[in-house]
Design a protein around this motif. Sequence first.
Motif, PDB file in Angstrom:
ATOM      1  N   SER A   3       0.834  -1.210   0.000  1.00 38.16           N
ATOM      2  CA  SER A   3       0.000   0.000   0.000  1.00 38.16           C
ATOM      3  C   SER A   3       0.873   1.267   0.000  1.00 38.16           C
ATOM      4  O   SER A   3       0.502   2.272  -0.618  1.00 38.16           O
ATOM      5  CB  SER A   3      -0.939   0.006   1.211  1.00 38.16           C
ATOM      6  N   ASN A   7       0.653   3.946  -2.938  1.00 42.81           N
ATOM      7  CA  ASN A   7       0.349   5.344  -2.617  1.00 42.81           C
ATOM      8  C   ASN A   7       1.380   6.291  -3.216  1.00 42.81           C
ATOM      9  O   ASN A   7       1.025   7.353  -3.741  1.00 42.81           O
ATOM     10  CB  ASN A   7       0.256   5.534  -1.096  1.00 42.81           C
ATOM     11  N   PHE A  86       1.518  20.285   2.256  1.00 46.12           N
ATOM     12  CA  PHE A  86       0.109  19.846   2.283  1.00 46.12           C
ATOM     13  C   PHE A  86      -0.258  19.223   3.631  1.00 46.12           C
ATOM     14  O   PHE A  86      -1.400  18.821   3.826  1.00 46.12           O
ATOM     15  CB  PHE A  86      -0.163  18.818   1.174  1.00 46.12           C
ATOM     16  N   THR A  88       0.470  16.373   4.656  1.00 46.42           N
ATOM     17  CA  THR A  88       0.003  15.001   4.429  1.00 46.42           C
ATOM     18  C   THR A  88       0.837  13.975   5.200  1.00 46.42           C
ATOM     19  O   THR A  88       0.333  12.892   5.502  1.00 46.42           O
ATOM     20  CB  THR A  88      -0.005  14.676   2.927  1.00 46.42           C
ATOM     21  N   GLN A  91      -1.059  13.886   8.258  1.00 47.01           N
ATOM     22  CA  GLN A  91      -2.326  13.184   8.075  1.00 47.01           C
ATOM     23  C   GLN A  91      -2.108  11.677   7.953  1.00 47.01           C
ATOM     24  O   GLN A  91      -2.899  10.877   8.476  1.00 47.01           O
ATOM     25  CB  GLN A  91      -3.048  13.729   6.838  1.00 47.01           C
ATOM     26  N   ASP A  95      -3.756   8.823  10.144  1.00 42.19           N
ATOM     27  CA  ASP A  95      -4.547   7.753   9.532  1.00 42.19           C
ATOM     28  C   ASP A  95      -4.007   6.359   9.836  1.00 42.19           C
ATOM     29  O   ASP A  95      -4.681   5.367   9.589  1.00 42.19           O
ATOM     30  CB  ASP A  95      -4.618   7.956   8.012  1.00 42.19           C
ATOM     31  N   GLY A  96      -2.751   6.283  10.309  1.00 40.75           N
ATOM     32  CA  GLY A  96      -2.275   4.955  10.711  1.00 40.75           C
ATOM     33  C   GLY A  96      -0.918   4.527  10.163  1.00 40.75           C
ATOM     34  O   GLY A  96      -0.536   3.376  10.339  1.00 40.75           O
TER      35      GLY A  96
ATOM     36  N   LYS B  74      -4.940   2.985  12.866  1.00 44.49           N
ATOM     37  CA  LYS B  74      -5.692   2.589  11.664  1.00 44.49           C
ATOM     38  C   LYS B  74      -7.160   2.312  12.013  1.00 44.49           C
ATOM     39  O   LYS B  74      -8.036   2.419  11.170  1.00 44.49           O
ATOM     40  CB  LYS B  74      -5.086   1.313  11.060  1.00 44.49           C
ATOM     41  N   ASN B  84      -6.368  17.701   5.543  1.00 43.83           N
ATOM     42  CA  ASN B  84      -5.077  17.638   4.853  1.00 43.83           C
ATOM     43  C   ASN B  84      -5.133  16.614   3.727  1.00 43.83           C
ATOM     44  O   ASN B  84      -5.161  15.415   3.986  1.00 43.83           O
ATOM     45  CB  ASN B  84      -3.972  17.240   5.837  1.00 43.83           C
ATOM     46  N   PHE B  85      -5.143  17.125   2.496  1.00 41.23           N
ATOM     47  CA  PHE B  85      -5.197  16.231   1.337  1.00 41.23           C
ATOM     48  C   PHE B  85      -4.265  16.781   0.248  1.00 41.23           C
ATOM     49  O   PHE B  85      -3.796  17.922   0.349  1.00 41.23           O
ATOM     50  CB  PHE B  85      -6.625  16.144   0.784  1.00 41.23           C
ATOM     51  N   TYR B  86      -4.035  15.958  -0.782  1.00 44.96           N
ATOM     52  CA  TYR B  86      -3.212  16.414  -1.914  1.00 44.96           C
ATOM     53  C   TYR B  86      -4.084  17.284  -2.814  1.00 44.96           C
ATOM     54  O   TYR B  86      -5.082  16.783  -3.353  1.00 44.96           O
ATOM     55  CB  TYR B  86      -2.649  15.222  -2.682  1.00 44.96           C
ATOM     56  N   LEU B  89      -4.886  15.998  -6.398  1.00 43.97           N
ATOM     57  CA  LEU B  89      -5.600  14.725  -6.589  1.00 43.97           C
ATOM     58  C   LEU B  89      -7.102  14.940  -6.453  1.00 43.97           C
ATOM     59  O   LEU B  89      -7.537  15.804  -5.688  1.00 43.97           O
ATOM     60  CB  LEU B  89      -5.158  13.699  -5.546  1.00 43.97           C
ATOM     61  N   ARG B  93      -9.297   9.754  -5.464  1.00 49.54           N
ATOM     62  CA  ARG B  93      -7.894   9.339  -5.298  1.00 49.54           C
ATOM     63  C   ARG B  93      -7.385   9.661  -3.892  1.00 49.54           C
ATOM     64  O   ARG B  93      -6.661   8.870  -3.297  1.00 49.54           O
ATOM     65  CB  ARG B  93      -7.006  10.029  -6.338  1.00 49.54           C
ATOM     66  N   LEU B  97      -5.994   6.812  -1.130  1.00 53.08           N
ATOM     67  CA  LEU B  97      -4.762   6.806  -0.332  1.00 53.08           C
ATOM     68  C   LEU B  97      -5.080   6.486   1.133  1.00 53.08           C
ATOM     69  O   LEU B  97      -4.405   5.672   1.766  1.00 53.08           O
ATOM     70  CB  LEU B  97      -4.050   8.172  -0.399  1.00 53.08           C
ATOM     71  N   VAL B  98      -6.137   7.129   1.634  1.00 52.31           N
ATOM     72  CA  VAL B  98      -6.514   6.909   3.047  1.00 52.31           C
ATOM     73  C   VAL B  98      -6.956   5.457   3.251  1.00 52.31           C
ATOM     74  O   VAL B  98      -6.555   4.797   4.224  1.00 52.31           O
ATOM     75  CB  VAL B  98      -7.649   7.878   3.472  1.00 52.31           C
ATOM     76  N   ARG B 100      -6.096   2.836   1.581  1.00 53.77           N
ATOM     77  CA  ARG B 100      -4.924   1.932   1.542  1.00 53.77           C
ATOM     78  C   ARG B 100      -4.158   1.977   2.860  1.00 53.77           C
ATOM     79  O   ARG B 100      -3.722   0.947   3.371  1.00 53.77           O
ATOM     80  CB  ARG B 100      -3.990   2.332   0.396  1.00 53.77           C
ATOM     81  N   ILE B 101      -3.984   3.192   3.398  1.00 49.08           N
ATOM     82  CA  ILE B 101      -3.258   3.320   4.674  1.00 49.08           C
ATOM     83  C   ILE B 101      -3.997   2.563   5.775  1.00 49.08           C
ATOM     84  O   ILE B 101      -3.403   1.833   6.552  1.00 49.08           O
ATOM     85  CB  ILE B 101      -3.099   4.812   5.068  1.00 49.08           C
ATOM     86  N   LYS B 102      -5.307   2.721   5.798  1.00 44.97           N
ATOM     87  CA  LYS B 102      -6.095   2.101   6.872  1.00 44.97           C
ATOM     88  C   LYS B 102      -6.380   0.628   6.615  1.00 44.97           C
ATOM     89  O   LYS B 102      -6.915  -0.056   7.482  1.00 44.97           O
ATOM     90  CB  LYS B 102      -7.420   2.850   7.031  1.00 44.97           C
TER      91      LYS B 102
END
Lengths: 274, 296
Positions: A3, A7, A86, A88, A91, A95-96, B74, B84-86, B89, B93, B97-98, B100-102
């Motif tokens: 992942s 990403n 950003f 990120t 973030q 988010d983990g 997670k 906070n985002f890109y 994107l 999208r 990303l979120v 996938r992270i979680k």
Amino acid sequence: MKSIILNEYTKIWSYMAFRVIILLHFILFFLVVLVTSRLDITIPGFSTDYLYQFPNIWEFFPWVASWFNLLLAILIILMTGNEYTFRTFRQHVIDGLSRFDLLTGKVFLIIAIAVYSMLMVLLFSLLFGFVFTRDMTAGLFVKKTYILLVYFVQAVAYMSTGFLLAILFRNTALAIVLFILYRLIIEPVFRLFFPPEARLYFPMKVISNLTPMPEFLSISSGNKADPGNVDTLNLREMGILAEDLPVYLNLLLALGYTALFIGLAWLLLRRRNL
Amino acid sequence: MEPILNIHQISKHYGRITAIQDLSLKVGAGSVFGILGPNGSGKTTTLAIITGVISPDNGTYQWYGKSASAAIRKKIGSLIEVPNFYPYLDLARNLTLVARIKGKPVEDIERVLKLTNLWYRKKSRFDTLSLGMKQRLALSAVLLGDPDVLVLDEPANGLDPEGIAEVREIIKGEAEKQKTIILASHILDEVEKVCTHVAVLKKGKSIAQGRVHELLAADDPVVVECDESEKLKSSLIRTGMSASIEKDGNKLVIVLKSGYGARDVNEFAHQQGIVLTHLETRKKSLESQFLELIKQ
């Protein structure tokens, strides 16, 4: 792990600046090697064609590619600086992701860009090499191919330096300016205060010496880089160029600096608030 | 029962500024825990610490009885400060990303974007959204994968009245599903409507915490009206039953000491031969209680 890689891929391929810089890198390299190959230098006994023949091309192309490592380092600074701009990185941790995951993602990106750059050099080396080499033998073809791997290490080392600066300053513009200043002015001036043999151990010197400037006079006079040939024009032997460290030592030092820079970046990432 | 979140004596300083000082909190499973406080009271710092982006100088905190880790984060949906985002994107999208992270299914993106009324903008770049839409996208990311715990820092920030109502409904909906919600907000009316527990922070310290109804019940004033209000006032002061008595027109607003209630006032007035024409316990709003606490 998958992942994290996915990403990073999503982030870069949707980012216009990334695509523009990669395209620019590719086109600039191609134009330089193409234009140089078309140069018509009419000095008796000398020909630039020799630079494009195996095995000299394995020295010449990585050296040309090393001019554009700056673009790759800027790319890494941009991609890392964006994470701070950003917010990120922050973030992702919320988010983990762990902070080590943040580092892993960017190290993957550095390796991926270095692989791309190495493959680009390989592709053009094969294209030009096969066109220009007349008396092709397997021995000639294979000789000095290791320089491609050395170039790979160099690209990784440059980008690791940029990565550290981006993590350190958390500001894209500042990190880019300082990277350029350090590479072109700060370290070269600082080196002057040290004896010549010590100067070879500074990080930018070590990294840039991985792909030293080929001995043009020697190569273009038809010598196929045979070190036993006493009739060659060797600029280092003539004292015009400084002696370098042995390749293996340079390589080890560059790997050491790369590990140090990434290690420092990891320390900063781990200790500081996001 | 083991609390979901246990904060023990955490402190955080920024140079000479104390953001949090020896803060301890326990958040039980299924509770909606409001964190209140004026600007600079340490709400966001507290939430940033429990979500891993800031390290405390001292103290510890545990999620589910364990030390905090990326794996635990997670399982928590968090919105801290601003979204906070890109910017380059699109919404889908960014949420991919979120997800996938979680480690959550990408298919859930449709559900959360529909829940926050952003599905029609899924192909829009993040930087083309209004502030309210960005906040709603952040809420979508929080709800991705249906986490059991939500940490929300000013979730209604930047939203118009309609958006605030939508967010309130979403939070209420999540609370009804017995989820644990930690909510920092300036909108005290919202907190009062939604939260079961509350902690009030001031200059990095917790000055009050507990169940919302208990906190509001404390110091509820008793309001009485009678013909002999001056006599009642002086009698009450003499008995030491009241903490304070103020005149409000024809009425007396009496704050009783601990252990006394409206029934005691009524009995006391009867003993004194005073006939009360009006007797009520005035419920304080969370806002008035909060303002009183902050003033102290």
